[in-house]
Design a protein around this motif. Structure first.
Motif, PDB file in Angstrom:
ATOM      1  N   GLY A 128       0.786  -1.237   0.000  1.00  0.00           N
ATOM      2  CA  GLY A 128       0.000   0.000   0.000  1.00  0.00           C
ATOM      3  C   GLY A 128       0.813   1.281   0.000  1.00  0.00           C
ATOM      4  O   GLY A 128       0.242   2.360  -0.097  1.00  0.00           O
ATOM      5  N   HIS A 129       2.124   1.194   0.096  1.00  0.00           N
ATOM      6  CA  HIS A 129       2.949   2.404   0.059  1.00  0.00           C
ATOM      7  C   HIS A 129       3.275   2.754  -1.384  1.00  0.00           C
ATOM      8  O   HIS A 129       3.756   1.921  -2.145  1.00  0.00           O
ATOM      9  CB  HIS A 129       4.257   2.199   0.834  1.00  0.00           C
ATOM     10  CG  HIS A 129       4.078   2.183   2.309  1.00  0.00           C
ATOM     11  ND1 HIS A 129       3.872   3.316   3.048  1.00  0.00           N
ATOM     12  CD2 HIS A 129       4.083   1.164   3.195  1.00  0.00           C
ATOM     13  CE1 HIS A 129       3.756   3.010   4.315  1.00  0.00           C
ATOM     14  NE2 HIS A 129       3.866   1.695   4.438  1.00  0.00           N
ATOM     15  N   SER A 130       3.027   3.993  -1.756  1.00  0.00           N
ATOM     16  CA  SER A 130       3.400   4.468  -3.086  1.00  0.00           C
ATOM     17  C   SER A 130       4.899   4.735  -3.130  1.00  0.00           C
ATOM     18  O   SER A 130       5.568   4.771  -2.087  1.00  0.00           O
ATOM     19  CB  SER A 130       2.657   5.771  -3.400  1.00  0.00           C
ATOM     20  OG  SER A 130       3.117   6.810  -2.543  1.00  0.00           O
ATOM     21  N   SER A 131       5.417   4.947  -4.320  1.00  0.00           N
ATOM     22  CA  SER A 131       6.835   5.300  -4.454  1.00  0.00           C
ATOM     23  C   SER A 131       7.148   6.567  -3.679  1.00  0.00           C
ATOM     24  O   SER A 131       8.188   6.672  -3.027  1.00  0.00           O
ATOM     25  CB  SER A 131       7.205   5.486  -5.925  1.00  0.00           C
ATOM     26  OG  SER A 131       7.075   4.269  -6.613  1.00  0.00           O
ATOM     27  N   ASP A 132       6.248   7.527  -3.744  1.00  0.00           N
ATOM     28  CA  ASP A 132       6.446   8.783  -3.025  1.00  0.00           C
ATOM     29  C   ASP A 132       6.476   8.538  -1.512  1.00  0.00           C
ATOM     30  O   ASP A 132       7.319   9.096  -0.796  1.00  0.00           O
ATOM     31  CB  ASP A 132       5.332   9.774  -3.379  1.00  0.00           C
ATOM     32  CG  ASP A 132       5.524  11.109  -2.711  1.00  0.00           C
ATOM     33  OD1 ASP A 132       6.574  11.746  -2.931  1.00  0.00           O
ATOM     34  OD2 ASP A 132       4.621  11.513  -1.932  1.00  0.00           O
ATOM     35  N   SER A 133       5.582   7.697  -1.026  1.00  0.00           N
ATOM     36  CA  SER A 133       5.543   7.377   0.396  1.00  0.00           C
ATOM     37  C   SER A 133       6.826   6.677   0.837  1.00  0.00           C
ATOM     38  O   SER A 133       7.392   6.989   1.886  1.00  0.00           O
ATOM     39  CB  SER A 133       4.327   6.494   0.700  1.00  0.00           C
ATOM     40  OG  SER A 133       4.307   6.109   2.042  1.00  0.00           O
ATOM     41  N   LEU A 134       7.299   5.734   0.045  1.00  0.00           N
ATOM     42  CA  LEU A 134       8.539   5.036   0.371  1.00  0.00           C
ATOM     43  C   LEU A 134       9.725   5.997   0.382  1.00  0.00           C
ATOM     44  O   LEU A 134      10.600   5.896   1.249  1.00  0.00           O
ATOM     45  CB  LEU A 134       8.786   3.882  -0.600  1.00  0.00           C
ATOM     46  CG  LEU A 134       7.833   2.695  -0.476  1.00  0.00           C
ATOM     47  CD1 LEU A 134       8.083   1.704  -1.601  1.00  0.00           C
ATOM     48  CD2 LEU A 134       7.953   2.030   0.880  1.00  0.00           C
ATOM     49  N   ASN A 135       9.756   6.931  -0.551  1.00  0.00           N
ATOM     50  CA  ASN A 135      10.837   7.923  -0.581  1.00  0.00           C
ATOM     51  C   ASN A 135      10.790   8.828   0.647  1.00  0.00           C
ATOM     52  O   ASN A 135      11.830   9.187   1.210  1.00  0.00           O
ATOM     53  CB  ASN A 135      10.783   8.752  -1.853  1.00  0.00           C
ATOM     54  CG  ASN A 135      11.310   8.004  -3.051  1.00  0.00           C
ATOM     55  OD1 ASN A 135      12.185   7.150  -2.923  1.00  0.00           O
ATOM     56  ND2 ASN A 135      10.787   8.307  -4.221  1.00  0.00           N
ATOM     57  N   ARG A 136       9.604   9.192   1.079  1.00  0.00           N
ATOM     58  CA  ARG A 136       9.460  10.036   2.273  1.00  0.00           C
ATOM     59  C   ARG A 136       9.935   9.273   3.503  1.00  0.00           C
ATOM     60  O   ARG A 136      10.683   9.802   4.331  1.00  0.00           O
ATOM     61  CB  ARG A 136       7.998  10.467   2.452  1.00  0.00           C
ATOM     62  CG  ARG A 136       7.770  11.362   3.682  1.00  0.00           C
ATOM     63  CD  ARG A 136       6.289  11.624   3.938  1.00  0.00           C
ATOM     64  NE  ARG A 136       5.468  10.430   3.981  1.00  0.00           N
ATOM     65  CZ  ARG A 136       5.396   9.575   5.015  1.00  0.00           C
ATOM     66  NH1 ARG A 136       6.107   9.786   6.086  1.00  0.00           N
ATOM     67  NH2 ARG A 136       4.612   8.525   4.963  1.00  0.00           N
TER      68      ARG A 136
END
Length: 145
Positions: free
Chosen positions: A61-69
């Motif tokens: 459920g984590h987006s690429s943006d979420s993982l980068n954050r």
């Protein structure tokens, strides 16, 4: 991702509980190689946890943006606890892991992945011990939450 956050956050938390170094001694941050080294360790460790068949459920459920954050928060935390020039605004370990039901088996898999990452980067024995001691000290705030 919260599992990753805690384990990597724990990597350098020992700096907060070990005796203070003399003014002339380099900080743990410098001994580990600074920001770029922390980022490389974080990337390698995440690369081991994300595809893991048992631990992958924590990343669903984590987006690429979420993982980068989250990656950035992990690096900032490591930087702060190792006495580097960063600031950290993330949650404490108990709050970050509440409801995840992390098991002892999950913990052991994560510690093994961390150990493999430290081996890959040839982290010296003294710093390796500090990192692994810090990780073990956070187990109670992570497992079973």
């Amino acid at each position: 991702m919260k599992l990753t956050h805690s384990l990597l956050a724990a990597l350098l938390a020992t700096a907060l509980t070990t005796p203070a170094l003399s003014e002339e001694s380099p900080t743990l941050y410098k001994r580990l190689g600074g920001y770029d080294a922390l980022a490389a360790v974080t990337d390698d460790f995440l690369g081991r946890l994300l595809p893991d068949p048992k631990l992958g459920r924590f990343f669903v459920g984590h987006s690429s943006d979420s993982l980068n954050r989250i990656r950035g928060e992990i690096i900032d935390f490591l930087c702060v606890v190792s006495k580097g020039p960063c600031s950290y605004s993330g949650r404490d370990m108990k709050k970050a892991h509440g409801g995840l039901k992390i098991t002892d088996e999950d913990w052991d898999i994560s510690v093994k992945a961390l150990s493999t990452t430290l081996d890959k980067f040839k982290v010296p024995a003294v710093e390796r011990k500090e990192v692994l001691t810090a990780v073990s000290g956070l187990k109670g705030d992570i497992v079973g939450r």
